[in-house]
Scaffold this active site. Structure first.
Site, PDB file in Angstrom:
ATOM      1  N   ARG A  46       0.819  -1.228   0.000  1.00  0.00           N
ATOM      2  CA  ARG A  46       0.000   0.000   0.000  1.00  0.00           C
ATOM      3  C   ARG A  46       0.844   1.266   0.000  1.00  0.00           C
ATOM      4  NH1 ARG A  46      -5.600  -0.642   1.727  1.00  0.00           N
ATOM      5  NH2 ARG A  46      -5.755   1.603   1.930  1.00  0.00           N
ATOM      6  N   LYS A 142       1.610 -19.447   5.893  1.00  0.00           N
ATOM      7  CA  LYS A 142       0.758 -19.803   7.010  1.00  0.00           C
ATOM      8  C   LYS A 142       0.401 -18.543   7.778  1.00  0.00           C
ATOM      9  CE  LYS A 142       2.362 -21.279  11.113  1.00  0.00           C
ATOM     10  NZ  LYS A 142       3.109 -20.439  12.064  1.00  0.00           N
ATOM     11  N   LYS A 176      13.884 -26.401   5.612  1.00  0.00           N
ATOM     12  CA  LYS A 176      15.104 -26.522   6.417  1.00  0.00           C
ATOM     13  C   LYS A 176      15.906 -27.704   5.896  1.00  0.00           C
ATOM     14  CE  LYS A 176      13.131 -24.666  10.687  1.00  0.00           C
ATOM     15  NZ  LYS A 176      13.937 -23.565  11.185  1.00  0.00           N
ATOM     16  N   GLU A 210      11.567 -23.741  22.029  1.00  0.00           N
ATOM     17  CA  GLU A 210      12.054 -22.396  21.715  1.00  0.00           C
ATOM     18  C   GLU A 210      12.364 -21.656  23.012  1.00  0.00           C
ATOM     19  OE1 GLU A 210      10.155 -20.556  18.032  1.00  0.00           O
ATOM     20  OE2 GLU A 210       8.445 -21.400  19.094  1.00  0.00           O
ATOM     21  N   HIS A 234       4.072 -27.326  11.357  1.00  0.00           N
ATOM     22  CA  HIS A 234       5.467 -27.778  11.415  1.00  0.00           C
ATOM     23  C   HIS A 234       5.635 -29.170  12.054  1.00  0.00           C
ATOM     24  CE1 HIS A 234       5.983 -23.702  10.322  1.00  0.00           C
ATOM     25  NE2 HIS A 234       6.054 -23.176  11.517  1.00  0.00           N
ATOM     26  N   LYS A 325       7.164 -22.334  23.956  1.00  0.00           N
ATOM     27  CA  LYS A 325       7.963 -21.108  24.000  1.00  0.00           C
ATOM     28  C   LYS A 325       8.540 -20.954  25.401  1.00  0.00           C
ATOM     29  CE  LYS A 325       5.908 -18.966  20.141  1.00  0.00           C
ATOM     30  NZ  LYS A 325       6.853 -19.237  19.066  1.00  0.00           N
TER      31      LYS A 325
END
Ligand code: BG6
Length: 477
Positions: A46, A142, A176, A210, A234, A325
């Site tokens: 935009r 995704k 990967k 993670e 994943h 996480k």
């Protein structure tokens, strides 16, 4: 080897993904001499700006997100390939200008790096203005829907303008290097495949841990949670690559057919086979509820699952999946634990233990196989477990450390027209069909996720998921 001449349009070119991944990835491919001389990379968004301002923006992004080993001396030449068109996805601005730039006689691809709500508008404009043709490719990111119904709707919308072999649904895990290596390990070696079944494999663990929290993505994440954000895509892809039958050829539909069969064979999950967690009280002040600014949130930042695949090969071998996480370490790995030998010929009470194959996906990619040997020394026949440890970086030298980023690989596959590492529409729908009931059951209830300390290995409950089967998770380290 350069790919064919191409025009690549990136919708959402001023966004985070374009800055972090798409432009730095294309630049790296340029340095690797894969981008042909007259290729055009056309940013569309935009923001009203010209080519020069857009090149300035791309230069800044590439400098910021390039890796330490990236050679930036070709940056200015690369930027000459960039063009920019201000565009209104829902209106008429910019489309005629875009059409004028696209060369119909070279490969053209359109990367939808925008909110899924705009996919339909962009697809529609590309056909309405005669910009896309029967050989054009579109790339979508995704989240591909948030449940089966929305994924079906998206598939149907895209199908109005594009055939399935023009649609490239990205799951960056498939790009990967080490994830692709799963297929090489399984299907290019005689060693593993004969043992790769319920007769010899006790169980499989798939961990994607993670250390980051939800960061600035609280709003998105709190509406998704780990099952939608990581498991449906994943983790499911990793599970498929580990569990699938050998495809007859490394060919897009042959591979995707086999993955689909795994997803369809997944047994429905029962609530007792799922543990959800939320991180709390990190030493750095991180706390899920604060991070998403929603004190009542029931969204999981961690999930552990026990999954059964009801088919001839796998019945009886559970697959344990966990992802979260703010865990102790960033590590993704797959552990295949084989059964113990049926009978020990040795007298010691602590007889031979099971072999374990650990496939380390990130960081420090490699493989580790534990084997039993005799403990050296005169103390009689005592057994000891030792690792056959291989780091790809050590084994492959520089080639092992200089792995292309997933996005680089995937964008080049789009230009080459190779869909093997992209998800087919039916695969995405089957994955949602499996996760939908788990999510619906949770959303209908009032239970809260188990709290776990930020920086730990996840909630205690997740340990019990394996303890009750007399198994234990491999330590996250
Ligand atoms: C993304 C998720 O798809 O994958 C993120 O939305 C997650 O929440 C990321 O952090 C993990 O990817 P990687 O490549 O860092 O393992």
């Amino acid at each position: 080897i350069p790919v064919d001449e191409f025009d690549l349009v990136v919708f959402g070119a001023t966004g985070d993904l374009a800055h972090r991944k798409i432009f730095p990835g294309l630049y790296r491919r340029y340095v690797a001499e894969q981008i042909p001389p007259s290729a055009q990379i056309i940013g569309a968004a935009r923001t009203k700006q010209d080519d020069t301002a857009f090149r300035d923006e791309a230069r800044k992004a590439i400098r910021e997100f390039a890796g330490p080993s990236d050679d930036l001396s070709h940056l200015e030449e690369f930027l000459n390939h960039l063009r920019y068109v201000p565009i209104d996805a829902r209106g008429t601005d910019g489309w005629t200008e875009l059409k004028a730039l696209i060369r119909p006689d070279v490969v053209n691809a359109f990367y939808f790096s925008v909110a899924p709500a705009l996919f339909g508008d962009i697809a529609h404009r590309l056909s309405e203005y005669g910009i896309a043709n029967a050989n054009s490719r579109i790339v979508v990111e995704k989240p591909f829907g948030r449940d089966l119904a929305t994924a079906r709707e998206l598939n149907a919308t895209l199908a109005q303008h594009f055939t399935e072999n023009q649609i490239y649904r990205i799951d960056h895990y498939l790009g990967k290097e080490t994830v692709q290596n799963l297929m090489a390990v399984r299907f290019a070696n005689m060693l593993f495949e004969p043992l790769w079944n319920a007769q010899y494999v006790d169980h499989v663990q798939i961990t994607v841990a993670e250390t980051v929290g939800v960061g600035g993505r609280g709003e998105y994440y709190d509406h998704s949670g780990a099952i939608r954000d990581m498991v449906q895509n994943h983790m499911m892809q990793l599970l498929c690559l580990i569990a699938m039958e050998p495809p007859y050829h490394f060919d897009p539909n042959a591979v995707r057919d086999e993955k689909l069969k795994v997803i369809r064979a997944l047994e429905p999950l029962s609530p007792g086979d799922i543990v959800r967690g939320q991180y709390r009280d990190g030493p750095d002040g991180s706390d899920y509820l604060k991070d998403v600014e929603n004190p009542d949130s029931r969204t999981e930042s961690y999930v552990a699952l026990k999954v059964n695949i009801a088919n001839w090969r796998w019945t009886g071998t559970p697959f344990y999946l966990r992802t979260g996480k703010k865990l102790r370490a960033r590590t993704s790995e797959i552990v295949v634990t084989f059964k113990a030998p049926p009978h020990s010929i040795f007298d010691e009470t602590d007889g031979p233990r099971s072999n374990q194959l650990v496939i380390k996906l990130q960081p420090n990619e490699g493989m580790d196989l534990t084997v039993m040997i005799k403990e050296p020394g005169p103390g009689g026949m005592r057994l000891v477990q030792v690792p056959l440890d291989m780091s790809f970086a050590d084994a492959l030298g520089a080639n092992g450390t200089d792995m292309p980023d997933a996005y680089e690989r995937l964008i080049m596959d789009v230009i080459r027209g190779n869909q093997t590492l992209f998800m087919r529409g039916d695969e995405v729908e089957a994955a949602w069909a499996w996760t939908d009931p788990i999510i619906a059951e949770w959303e209908a209830g009032s239970k809260r996720p188990e709290p776990y300390d930020a920086g730990s290995s996840g909630p205690e409950e997740a340990l019990r998921l394996l303890h009750r089967d007399n198994r234990r998770w491999r330590e996250i380290r």
